[in-house]
Structures are given as C-alpha cells and as structure tokens.
Design an enzyme around this catalytic site. Structure first.
Site, PDB file in Angstrom:
ATOM      1  N   SER A 196       0.808  -1.212   0.000  1.00 60.12           N
ATOM      2  CA  SER A 196       0.000   0.000   0.000  1.00 60.12           C
ATOM      3  C   SER A 196       0.849   1.273   0.000  1.00 60.12           C
ATOM      4  O   SER A 196       1.458   1.604  -0.999  1.00 60.12           O
ATOM      5  CB  SER A 196      -0.958  -0.029   1.189  1.00 60.12           C
ATOM      6  OG  SER A 196      -1.997   0.907   1.006  1.00 60.12           O
ATOM      7  N   ASP A 211       9.359   5.426 -10.880  1.00 57.78           N
ATOM      8  CA  ASP A 211       8.885   6.044 -12.120  1.00 57.78           C
ATOM      9  C   ASP A 211       9.753   7.233 -12.520  1.00 57.78           C
ATOM     10  O   ASP A 211      10.031   7.445 -13.709  1.00 57.78           O
ATOM     11  CB  ASP A 211       7.438   6.499 -11.970  1.00 57.78           C
ATOM     12  CG  ASP A 211       6.445   5.378 -12.251  1.00 57.78           C
ATOM     13  OD1 ASP A 211       6.888   4.230 -12.438  1.00 57.78           O
ATOM     14  OD2 ASP A 211       5.223   5.647 -12.260  1.00 57.78           O
ATOM     15  N   LYS A 213      -0.977  -4.350  -2.915  1.00 53.92           N
ATOM     16  CA  LYS A 213      -2.207  -3.797  -2.357  1.00 53.92           C
ATOM     17  C   LYS A 213      -2.363  -2.372  -2.896  1.00 53.92           C
ATOM     18  O   LYS A 213      -1.882  -1.422  -2.306  1.00 53.92           O
ATOM     19  CB  LYS A 213      -2.134  -3.834  -0.834  1.00 53.92           C
ATOM     20  CG  LYS A 213      -3.484  -3.676  -0.148  1.00 53.92           C
ATOM     21  CD  LYS A 213      -3.818  -2.230  -0.008  1.00 53.92           C
ATOM     22  CE  LYS A 213      -5.160  -2.058   0.658  1.00 53.92           C
ATOM     23  NZ  LYS A 213      -5.531  -0.634   0.741  1.00 53.92           N
TER      24      LYS A 213
END
Length: 487
Positions: A312, A323, A337
């Site tokens: 999460s 990224d 998650k």
C-alpha cells in the site's frame, strides 16, 4: 495459502491500508439505481424467521451488525464494517500506539496464523515469527474458533498475562510462549549511519507522526555525516498506513510539485491526483514537516529496499521514486495492495471502511494485485528468499480486486507460490528472521555494493504474476551483474 479473514490483536489496523480519511453520514447511492425491493424483503423475511424460529433468542443488534459486516466483507479483503471497538482501535493505531501483543494475524485452516510480529512489541521480543500457528490461547484450543473470538481472548489490560501455544514449521514439539500485554508504541522511523558516507532510513509503518519523525531522522543523519554518498530507504515489511505520509515521504526526495500517485474510482471524489505539495501531505492549516530538510536530500543516490511485506503506502513511495528514476528499487516483488479504503462514518462510534478506488503510479501503472517489481531483484539471503517467499500476496487473497490480469494468470501465480513455498520450506527450518539494518542483512549489503559499483547478487526468481498486457516482460537475470550497469 488462502487467508479466509484478517485481523490484528490489539492493533486496529489492517496491513497495507492506505486510508483516505473522509467522513460522511452515509455513502451516496448512484443516481438512477433503485433499491432491490424483492431482495430487501427477503432479507427482512430471513430476519423474521431467525427471530421466531431459532433455537434460542438472538439479540436484534447482533443480527443486524452481523448482516452489515457480512455484506461489506463479501466485497474484497480490505472492506470491513467497524463496530465501536474496532473503530476505536483503528483511531488509536493511526496515532501510533495501542494495547496488546503486537502481532498481525490471519485465519488459516481453522488456526490463527502469525502474519508478522510488530517490531519492539511483546510478541517480537518473545521470538514469535511470521508463519507461526497459534493452537491454544492459555489452555483453550482454538481449532475452528472464529478469528474474532481468538482475538478477543488475546486482548486484555496492560500488564495482564496470556500464554500462547505455537506450532512452528520444523519444530517437533509445540512452543509455549508466555506474554505480558503492554501498550505498544510503534516506532515508525529509524535511522543510522551504516558506514562512513552511507545512511539507512527505515519506515516500518505510515502513521500521523511519520513525516515529522522522518524529517528529524534525516536531519540527524546529515548531522552525523554531512557528505552522505548514498541513502537506503528501507520499506521492507512496511504494511502501509496513511496516504498523506506516503505522499510526503515521496515529496521529500523528488523535485517540487511532482505527481506522486493518482486514484480512479466510481465517485467523482475518488478520481484524484496527489502532488508533492504541502496541502496533500500536511493539510492547508498544518506546518510543513519537510521545511528545513538538507538540500542534498533531493540528489543523494538512493536505493529503496522492498519485499513481499511492503504494501500500500510503501508501494506508492517505491512506485513514485521508481517512475521518476530517482532511486533504484531493490529486493523482491511487493505485496500488490493498490486499492484505496475510505472511512465512511455511520454513527459517532461506527464506520464502514470501503474500497473506493485503485492507486496508480505517476506513469499510470496499477499497483493492485501486481505490486512493484524491483529494478534489481535481490533475495533475502544468498540462499534464497527466506521467510519472505512464504508470505501471502494480494493476488493470493480471496475476492481480491483484479489488475488487468486474467483468471488464468492468477491461478498460475497461486501454483507458482505453492511450489516456491515447498521449495523454501527446508531452507527456512533452521533460519532466523533477518534483522533489518543488522550486520547480517544481505539485501542491505547488496545496496551498499550498488552504491560502490561492486557486483550485486541478483535473484533467479521471476516476478509474479505475469506482466499485464502492454507491459514488457522482465528478462531473466543471471546470478551477478556489475551494479554500474544498472545506474
């Protein structure tokens, strides 16, 4: 391995929950969606039959609460109805302290399984390990007992005692573990200088105090060594927590105002983009905990360590830094998650925690049921992935939200997980859990090798599940490869 249900002993959090704390009296019903009157009448009929025909009287409130609980729990593994006690415990956990044993537990095959002991808790100090099965609480066998009943038996006042009987893989006899319940203060951030020039910053859970604690630890690190050449951000076994903490931690290392994460759901307010700005991690009225951090923090070479227990909020951080190529993500594939849970308050002391959206990284990669695949796959030990390989991932949970993977992909993932569990069982019988940040921390040692341009011992294990449609399949990696090739 299937988790039929999940819970915590005296904790009040759910692993990997990145809560977006929004309150309303009732969830809004989509326009043009009439109530199913026939089914509601059937529900009322069943309620009436139970009240009139059941073998003994049943409390009205209990029946209705169980009906609500079952309806919400049928949706996915992370949606849940919070009664007064559960709601109170969740709020306590957000503050970073609670009373209990300090273990995250799940139900499996009629027993209570230890998913993870919380660092510095009574259970952790007593040597309880992930994967242990609780077979007795005091003198009461718990085979077939509901998870809620088992948790109630393990809860109690601070200073009170409880004895757990533990079945552990590789042990011929059950282990008798006496514990004293205590108020557990979760230390969410730790830091140290590993060796001259290299710092280690560990976040074990994202709480209300995490950003303030992280800022203090970062300043302390630079006081110890103003010329850090590398920083390891350790998110292993971090089950998540509050979304603003994940946004703020990411913003601390990225250029100003970068997109950190986005969410997409059914309601308009579930479709949001979160940027690295104060209003997204500290609120408009609060002080900015990131003010005054060393300027070098935006440029210092970084490695982010993750494993299957990273879920999460920790996946949001790892995904954002990956990224933007701000850090090398190292370790093993994360939990997966990638869903948002919103707290909808029903009364002053009850609420529904409902999955309302999916998370997407800045490059619009879905985290759900896949997780973050490290840039450098590195096992927990030189011999393999240790206890981490035995842990359940989101894709293994019943009723999990899909990514874009097919049912066949999920089935293959479960078969692969079972084979890996069997292969690793023999290796794990005599192996001690890794102490993160310790002298024997193999993954941390590989992070240092990467900083220094030395070879990094990579895993032979391929990520799972298979890449979703439109993404390139990661190539198999050899045992070792010069770290500078990955910079």
């Amino acid at each position: 391995m299937k988790l039929k249900s999940m819970g915590l002993v005296g904790v009040g959090m759910v692993a990997g929950v990145a809560l977006s704390l929004q309150y309303s009296a009732f969830a809004q019903r989509a326009a043009g969606s009439p109530l199913p009157l026939d089914e509601l009448r059937q529900l009322a009929d069943v309620y009436g039959i139970i009240k009139s025909d059941y073998v003994e009287p049943v409390d009205d409130k209990k029946l209705l609460q169980e009906a609500i609980s079952g309806m919400v729990a049928s949706l996915d593994p992370h949606s849940v109805y919070l009664d007064a006690k559960a709601f109170r415990e969740m709020r306590e956990n957000v503050a970073g302290k609670f009373v209990g044993l300090g273990i995250e537990v799940a139900s499996e095959d009629g027993y209570v399984k230890i998913v993870s002991p919380i660092e510095d808790s009574p259970a952790f100090r007593a040597g309880i390990k992930a994967g242990d099965l609780i077979t007795r609480i005091d003198s009461t066998p718990i085979k077939g007992m509901s998870l809620d009943d088992a948790i109630k038996r393990m809860r109690g006042a601070p200073g009170s005692k409880v004895v757990l009987t533990i079945a552990r893989r590789g042990e011929d006899k059950p282990l008798i573990v006496p514990l004293v319940r205590a108020e557990v203060h979760v230390q969410s951030v730790k830091a140290k200088v590993i060796e001259p020039g290299y710092g280690w910053l560990r976040i074990s859970q994202f709480q209300e105090s995490t950003l303030d604690d992280m800022a203090a630890k970062v300043k302390w690190l630079y006081q110890q060594d103003p010329k850090l050449k590398g920083l390891v951000l350790d998110l292993r076994n971090d089950p998540g927590g509050l979304l603003p903490g994940a946004v703020g931690v990411s913003a601390a290392f990225l250029p100003k105002d970068q997109e950190i994460v986005s969410t997409i759901g059914q309601l308009p307010d579930s479709n949001q983009i979160f940027y690295g700005r104060k209003e997204f991690y500290a609120g408009r009225a609060g002080n900015d905990p990131l003010v005054g951090l060393p300027e070098q923090l935006k440029k210092v070479p970084m490695v982010v360590l993750v494993n299957t227990g990273s879920a999460s909020a920790s996946e949001i951080v790892a995904g954002a830094l990956q990224d933007y190529k701000r850090a090398i993500v190292m370790g093993t594939q994360t939990f997966g998650k990638g869903s948002v849970q919103t707290l909808r308050q029903l009364t002053s002391d009850t609420a529904v925690k409902l999955t309302t959206a999916r998370y997407y990284t800045p490059h619009k990669r879905s985290i759900q049921a896949r997780g973050i695949v490290p840039d450098l796959m590195v096992d927990e030990t030189p011999d393999g992935d240790g206890l981490n390989a035995l842990r359940v991932r989101e894709v293994d949970l019943d009723k999990h939200l899909s990514n874009v993977a097919t049912p066949e992909t999920a089935d293959k993932a479960r078969r692969d997980a079972l084979e890996e569990e069997q292969r690793m069982a023999a290796l794990d019988r005599a192996r001690k859990p890794v102490e993160f940040g310790g002298a024997d921390d193999f993954q941390l040692a590989q992070a240092l090798n990467h900083f220094k341009g030395k070879p990094v011992q990579l895993s032979k294990t391929e990520p799972r599940p298979e890449p979703v449609e439109g993404e390139p399949k990661p190539k198999a990696k050899p045992d070792t490869k010069p770290a500078e090739l990955h910079k």
